[in-house]
Design a protein around this motif. Structure first.
Motif, PDB file in Angstrom:
ATOM      1  N   SER A 154      45.880  41.439  45.297  1.00 49.91           N
ATOM      2  CA  SER A 154      47.000  41.162  45.828  1.00 49.91           C
ATOM      3  C   SER A 154      47.539  42.357  45.514  1.00 49.91           C
ATOM      4  N   GLN A 155      47.703  43.895  45.392  1.00 50.55           N
ATOM      5  CA  GLN A 155      48.560  44.798  46.016  1.00 50.55           C
ATOM      6  C   GLN A 155      48.081  45.384  46.334  1.00 50.55           C
ATOM      7  N   ILE A 156      47.947  44.541  47.938  1.00 49.21           N
ATOM      8  CA  ILE A 156      47.631  46.072  49.065  1.00 49.21           C
ATOM      9  C   ILE A 156      48.363  44.172  50.619  1.00 49.21           C
ATOM     10  N   PRO A 157      48.622  45.163  51.447  1.00 51.66           N
ATOM     11  CA  PRO A 157      49.694  44.327  51.879  1.00 51.66           C
ATOM     12  C   PRO A 157      48.661  43.624  52.893  1.00 51.66           C
TER      13      PRO A 157
ATOM     14  N   LEU B  79      45.430  45.847  34.562  1.00 48.91           N
ATOM     15  CA  LEU B  79      45.032  47.148  35.035  1.00 48.91           C
ATOM     16  C   LEU B  79      43.609  47.425  35.804  1.00 48.91           C
ATOM     17  N   THR B  80      43.801  45.872  36.402  1.00 47.06           N
ATOM     18  CA  THR B  80      43.328  46.234  38.239  1.00 47.06           C
ATOM     19  C   THR B  80      44.376  45.804  38.600  1.00 47.06           C
TER      20      THR B  80
ATOM     21  N   SER C 295      44.667  49.108  41.504  1.00 46.33           N
ATOM     22  CA  SER C 295      44.603  48.873  42.850  1.00 46.33           C
ATOM     23  C   SER C 295      45.813  48.788  43.541  1.00 46.33           C
ATOM     24  N   LYS C 296      47.477  49.055  42.815  1.00 46.99           N
ATOM     25  CA  LYS C 296      48.228  49.941  43.553  1.00 46.99           C
ATOM     26  C   LYS C 296      48.564  50.861  43.720  1.00 46.99           C
TER      27      LYS C 296
END
Length: 289
Positions: A219-222, A275-276, A280-281
């Motif tokens: 979810s933190q990756i485009p 935390l994950t 990732s962000k």
């Protein structure tokens, strides 16, 4: 001879490990991020463009939960490569294969037909446990999958469930076990075409790029960036392994947790999943700038 070859492989991994350089700035940032987490956590990150790594508890053993499906995939694809299985062959589902839960395959009627490739898809995309245990058997059981992991130099990554002689490991770790370094390295080898051969590795990578469970690290990756991933979750453990490629970034990372205090299943608030997402962000911001 086999023992000698395995020793050479393991020595190569050890030498390669010592040769790796630590990304000191990122190491500090990740270490700070992990502080105060209510449970045990391990992280391994590798920048595939320059080889620099971040490693925290990277060789500690953690439960795989559903991440064990990457080794199972390896076993299946090895059989496909040898001509013993065909991704387009029809299989017959039987009620005896059911693993109780909310799986798609488990809703099939007895004697229904399904292609092997679709069973593999269900294992990886939906993390279907009925499909996964069926594939574990078709791959030659956990014993054969473990032998393949051993031949690749992975000493800790193992299938425990339904594998004779590993009952004590199953009691401690569940279905499977691994380390952050080994699971991330398995993903890296797939990316580099080093698992079985380039063709099979490419098939594996495409299959791992279709994950339905995208509320955590993904979810933190485009959305226009390629991500291959597999996560795993049980009450006391949440883990995820990713390969990320796009916008100038190219890296693998694995986060493993165990003995976590927050055993809730709220995707938005569970401490390990939060935390994950934060990790990732942090990694995406670091590697894409």
């Amino acid at each position: 001879m086999k023992k000698l070859l395995l020793s050479i492989v393991c020595l190569g991994i050890i030498i390669g490990t010592f040769a790796q350089k630590t990304d000191k700035k990122l190491q500090r940032q990740v270490h700070e991020l992990l502080q105060g987490f209510n449970g045990q956590v391990g992280v391994y990150v590798k920048n595939l463009k320059n080889g620099k790594v971040v490693a925290i508890n990277e060789d500690s053993i953690f439960p795989t939960a559903s991440m064990v499906k990457v080794p199972i995939l390896t076993g299946v694809m090895d059989k496909v490569n040898k001509g013993e299985l065909d991704l387009h062959q029809n299989l017959t589902y039987r009620d005896s294969l059911l693993y109780a839960g909310v799986d798609i395959l488990g809703s099939f009627k007895d004697t229904e037909k399904i292609e092997l490739g679709k069973v593999v898809m269900l294992m990886l995309v939906m993390s279907d446990n009925t499909a996964s245990l069926w594939l574990q058997s078709l791959a030659g059981t956990g014993k054969r999958i473990n032998a393949i992991m051993d031949s690749l130099g992975f000493q800790s990554t193992r299938v425990n469930s339904r594998t004779p002689g590993r009952e004590a490991n199953r009691a401690q770790y569940g279905w499977g076990q691994t380390t952050p370094r080994e699971m991330a390295t398995l993903m890296e080898k797939i990316v580099k075409g080093e698992i079985i051969n380039k063709e099979r590795s490419a098939q594996m990578l495409r299959l791992l790029g279709r994950n339905y469970w995208d509320e955590y690290a993904i979810s933190q990756i485009p959305s226009d960036v390629f991500v291959a991933s597999k996560g795993g979750a049980v009450d006391e453990s949440r883990s995820e392994v990713l390969f990320v490629n796009g916008h100038g970034a190219r890296y693998v990372f694995c986060i493993n947790t165990k003995n976590i205090k927050d055993q809730s299943w709220d995707a938005k608030s569970n401490e390990a999943w939060e935390l994950t997402r934060k990790l990732s962000k942090l990694l995406w911001d670091h590697f894409s700038n």
